[in-house]
Design a protein around this motif. Structure first.
Motif, PDB file in Angstrom:
ATOM      1  N   THR A   1       8.802 -16.698 -60.566  1.00  0.00           N
ATOM      2  CA  THR A   1      10.002 -15.913 -60.272  1.00  0.00           C
ATOM      3  C   THR A   1      10.568 -15.292 -61.549  1.00  0.00           C
ATOM      4  N   THR A   2      10.591 -16.069 -62.628  1.00  0.00           N
ATOM      5  CA  THR A   2      11.108 -15.563 -63.900  1.00  0.00           C
ATOM      6  C   THR A   2      10.208 -14.465 -64.454  1.00  0.00           C
TER       7      THR A   2
ATOM      8  N   TYR B   1      10.725 -11.385 -62.367  1.00  0.00           N
ATOM      9  CA  TYR B   1      12.045 -10.784 -62.590  1.00  0.00           C
ATOM     10  C   TYR B   1      12.085 -10.045 -63.928  1.00  0.00           C
TER      11      TYR B   1
ATOM     12  N   TRP C   1      16.288 -13.850 -58.536  1.00  0.00           N
ATOM     13  CA  TRP C   1      15.957 -14.860 -59.546  1.00  0.00           C
ATOM     14  C   TRP C   1      16.910 -16.056 -59.429  1.00  0.00           C
TER      15      TRP C   1
ATOM     16  N   SER D   1       8.237  -9.334 -56.735  1.00  0.00           N
ATOM     17  CA  SER D   1       9.397 -10.222 -56.620  1.00  0.00           C
ATOM     18  C   SER D   1       9.735 -10.485 -55.157  1.00  0.00           C
TER      19      SER D   1
ATOM     20  N   SER E   1       9.507 -14.211 -53.676  1.00  0.00           N
ATOM     21  CA  SER E   1      10.664 -14.892 -53.102  1.00  0.00           C
ATOM     22  C   SER E   1      10.329 -15.501 -51.744  1.00  0.00           C
TER      23      SER E   1
END
Length: 146
Positions: A22-23, A26, A52, A121, A125
């Motif tokens: 996720t990081t 992002y 995020w 992303s 998610s």
């Protein structure tokens, strides 16, 4: 004891992989200035900071569950089993918000369909929410006698 340790290790590794992915998605790879820019000039239509933060929330909830299983398995596992509805509601809400984010992002972004970092992303998610549900299910199946 070995079953509990393996499950907890697996859950933590999946959660940390979710946070790392996720990081990375992002930040668009290694764009470190993106975080400070989004904090200073947050726009719900074009920023992915909220996705995020939801990823960070997933990891924090699972980290708390893992700590409770490690330090008090006898009480933690029945409590996790009782909260299975919340374990299902949180990822469903995150998925719903992710789809709302798709609509918000498409409203203002001119080059919307040609943004691979957004799509990564977006999918990340949804996959992270599925991993959260899987991890919650795994933690609820630990034997309290271990």
């Amino acid at each position: 004891m070995a079953g509990k340790c393996k499950t907890v290790t697996f859950v933590m590794l999946l959660s940390l992989a979710d946070l790392a992915a996720t990081t990375l998605l992002y930040m668009n790879g290694v764009n470190l200035n993106k975080f400070m820019y989004d904090l200073n000039f947050f726009n719900i239509f074009t920023s992915l900071l909220d996705l995020w933060v939801l990823g960070l929330l997933r990891v924090c909830v699972l980290f708390g569950a893992v700590l409770s299983v490690l330090y008090n398995t006898r009480d933690a596992v029945p409590r996790i089993k009782l909260s299975r509805s919340w374990i299902g509601i949180l990822p469903a809400a995150v998925c719903a918000y992710t789809f709302v984010k798709l609509l918000l992002y498409s409203e203002k972004e001119v080059k919307f369909p040609h943004r691979p970092w957004f799509w990564a992303s977006f999918v990340g998610s949804i996959v992270g929410s599925a991993v959260f549900y899987l991890n919650g299910t795994l933690l609820s199946r630990i034997s309290p006698q271990e």
